[in-house]
Scaffold this active site. Sequence first.
Site, short mmCIF file in Angstrom:
data_model
loop_
_atom_site.label_atom_id
_atom_site.label_comp_id
_atom_site.label_asym_id
_atom_site.label_seq_id
_atom_site.Cartn_x
_atom_site.Cartn_y
_atom_site.Cartn_z
N ARG A 2 51.68 -51.02 85.36
CA ARG A 2 52.76 -50.55 86.26
C ARG A 2 53.27 -49.22 85.73
O ARG A 2 54.39 -49.11 85.24
CB ARG A 2 53.89 -51.59 86.31
CG ARG A 2 53.46 -53.02 86.57
CD ARG A 2 52.62 -53.23 87.80
NE ARG A 2 53.32 -53.20 89.07
CZ ARG A 2 53.82 -54.26 89.69
NH1 ARG A 2 53.77 -55.44 89.13
NH2 ARG A 2 54.40 -54.14 90.86
N GLN A 24 50.92 -45.81 90.46
CA GLN A 24 51.74 -46.24 91.60
C GLN A 24 51.01 -46.19 92.94
O GLN A 24 51.14 -47.11 93.75
CB GLN A 24 53.01 -45.41 91.68
CG GLN A 24 54.20 -46.16 91.14
CD GLN A 24 55.44 -45.32 91.05
OE1 GLN A 24 55.40 -44.09 91.06
NE2 GLN A 24 56.58 -45.98 90.95
N ASP A 79 48.84 -49.28 93.46
CA ASP A 79 49.46 -50.55 93.04
C ASP A 79 49.59 -51.52 94.22
O ASP A 79 50.54 -51.47 95.00
CB ASP A 79 50.84 -50.22 92.44
CG ASP A 79 51.46 -51.40 91.76
OD1 ASP A 79 51.11 -52.56 92.10
OD2 ASP A 79 52.32 -51.18 90.88
N SER A 135 52.66 -53.83 94.38
CA SER A 135 53.86 -53.17 94.93
C SER A 135 53.77 -53.03 96.44
O SER A 135 54.71 -53.38 97.16
CB SER A 135 54.05 -51.78 94.32
OG SER A 135 54.48 -51.90 93.01
N TYR A 137 57.95 -56.69 83.19
CA TYR A 137 57.75 -58.07 83.61
C TYR A 137 58.71 -59.00 82.86
O TYR A 137 59.05 -58.75 81.70
CB TYR A 137 56.31 -58.53 83.34
CG TYR A 137 55.32 -57.91 84.29
CD1 TYR A 137 55.45 -58.08 85.66
CD2 TYR A 137 54.25 -57.18 83.81
CE1 TYR A 137 54.54 -57.53 86.53
CE2 TYR A 137 53.33 -56.61 84.68
CZ TYR A 137 53.48 -56.79 86.05
OH TYR A 137 52.58 -56.25 86.92
P1 NAD Z 1 57.04 -59.93 89.93
O1 NAD Z 1 56.47 -60.17 91.29
O2 NAD Z 1 56.14 -60.11 88.75
O3 NAD Z 1 58.33 -60.84 89.72
C1 NAD Z 1 59.41 -60.79 90.64
C2 NAD Z 1 60.72 -60.78 89.88
O4 NAD Z 1 61.01 -62.08 89.40
C3 NAD Z 1 60.76 -59.86 88.67
O5 NAD Z 1 61.77 -58.90 88.87
C4 NAD Z 1 61.08 -60.81 87.51
O6 NAD Z 1 61.91 -60.21 86.54
C5 NAD Z 1 61.79 -61.93 88.24
N1 NAD Z 1 61.88 -63.18 87.48
C6 NAD Z 1 60.96 -63.79 86.70
N2 NAD Z 1 61.46 -64.92 86.17
C7 NAD Z 1 62.73 -65.06 86.65
C8 NAD Z 1 63.75 -66.03 86.49
N3 NAD Z 1 63.59 -67.09 85.71
N4 NAD Z 1 64.91 -65.84 87.14
C9 NAD Z 1 65.10 -64.75 87.94
N5 NAD Z 1 64.18 -63.81 88.12
C10 NAD Z 1 63.00 -63.94 87.49
O7 NAD Z 1 57.67 -58.46 89.90
P2 NAD Z 1 57.15 -57.13 90.60
O8 NAD Z 1 57.73 -56.98 91.92
O9 NAD Z 1 55.67 -57.08 90.46
O10 NAD Z 1 57.82 -56.04 89.69
C11 NAD Z 1 57.72 -56.13 88.28
C12 NAD Z 1 58.25 -54.87 87.65
O11 NAD Z 1 57.33 -53.79 87.79
C13 NAD Z 1 59.57 -54.36 88.17
O12 NAD Z 1 60.30 -53.94 87.06
C14 NAD Z 1 59.20 -53.18 88.99
O13 NAD Z 1 60.25 -52.26 89.12
C15 NAD Z 1 58.08 -52.65 88.15
N6 NAD Z 1 57.19 -51.77 88.86
C16 NAD Z 1 56.88 -50.57 88.32
C17 NAD Z 1 56.02 -49.73 88.99
C18 NAD Z 1 55.65 -48.41 88.43
O14 NAD Z 1 56.35 -47.85 87.65
N7 NAD Z 1 54.49 -47.92 88.78
C19 NAD Z 1 55.48 -50.10 90.19
C20 NAD Z 1 55.83 -51.33 90.70
C21 NAD Z 1 56.67 -52.16 90.03
#
Ligand code: NAD
Length: 373
Positions: free
Chosen positions: A121, A126, A129, A132, A229
């Site tokens: 990530r 991006q 991804d 996302s 994560y």
């Molecule tokens: P994900 O689908 O893996 O998980 C969804 C959310 O569930 C996460 O925010 C996680 O913290 C939350 N979660 C897990 N256990 C939990 C619990 N017990 N209680 C409450 N919440 C809980 O997440 P995602 O959408 O794939 O995103 C993961 C991260 O990656 C985020 O920080 C996002 O901003 C980041 N991201 C970065 C980039 C980049 O920089 N290129 C791109 C996409 C996403």
Amino acid sequence: MLIAIVAERTASETRVAATPETVRKIIALGHQVVVEEGAGLRAAVSDKDYADAGATVLASRADVLANADILLKIRPLDVHEIDEIRAGAAVISLLNPYSNPLLPRMAEKNLSAFAMELLPRTTRAQSMDILSSQNNIAGYRAVLLATQYYPRFMPMLMTAAGTVKPARVLILGVGVAGLQAIATAKRLGAVVEAFDVRPATKEQVESLGAKFVEVPMTDEEKAANDGVYAREMSEDYRRRQSELVDKHARQADIIITTALIPGKPAPRLIEAATVEAMRSGSVIIDLAAESGGNVAQTRPGEVVVTGNGVSVVGTLNLPGLIAADASNLFARNLLTFLQLMLTKEGFSINLDDDLLAATLVTHEGAVRFGASA
Ligand code: NAD
């Protein structure tokens, strides 16, 4: 290079891994595209659209796969696809690497297979991804799905017949899907609260005009969750979280849960007793249904209506409900990734590239997932 696209076999899968737009671009780069008949139909792309874009459309999947140099796909390959694809081909797809029993079979077939779930990530990644682009759609669609089951209005309405209160929406898990769900529910006029174990999400939730539900954390717990994560939390934290979530969930009209931990079953965030205490007509959309669900009553692929009248919706593949745009974004992600390897002359895998090294799960006859991830 011959780049192949097949129709997805999973019944609930409506998306397709290439669109006329990406087919045209691949051909402009000097390569050929072959598409299985009907591959795009459920994503609003006809065989003629592919042919007009310059692809060859073939009736038989076996013929599409037999000469493929590179296969672009949405879902992991099944045994038939592995049997039919040309030995030594490359595959770029979601491959469910944490629990895919067919990786050894893919390695035996000498496939160079890239699991897009494992893409780092990072800023550079991006535009490729898939998690996302697809989670963003899932978050949006989850709110619309909730409105289908919710027997009340979302916004506050002041009418001659009296005032209607706005819906109270609680979002659990504020990754890409959760943030889009907050934004969509706000646009529809709901009052929104959200919770995540990663403290960094507080600011993001507040910037969208929602209220952050905060479980007090020790410094150690905060430090453990400062990555992109979430980690599995201690028994003690889970108890504190469960008490607070329970309190807010009982007051919510709509709950959307999105909490996932890569490679692990989804964490249980809502117990049966909490659902049983919610008021009749409330709706829960569990986006984690495919990974076991965040809610005790969730049944993957089903809608459970509890004795007290709460709809617990475990519908799978929400991006597939917006198949055309989901495919557009998925296909662009794949094309950008493919371009890391395509050259005028052919195709080369540079394992010094961190994005290729992190995603390549089978190569040169071996399963390499674990060594690089
Ligand atoms: P994900 O689908 O893996 O998980 C969804 C959310 O569930 C996460 O925010 C996680 O913290 C939350 N979660 C897990 N256990 C939990 C619990 N017990 N209680 C409450 N919440 C809980 O997440 P995602 O959408 O794939 O995103 C993961 C991260 O990656 C985020 O920080 C996002 O901003 C980041 N991201 C970065 C980039 C980049 O920089 N290129 C791109 C996409 C996403």
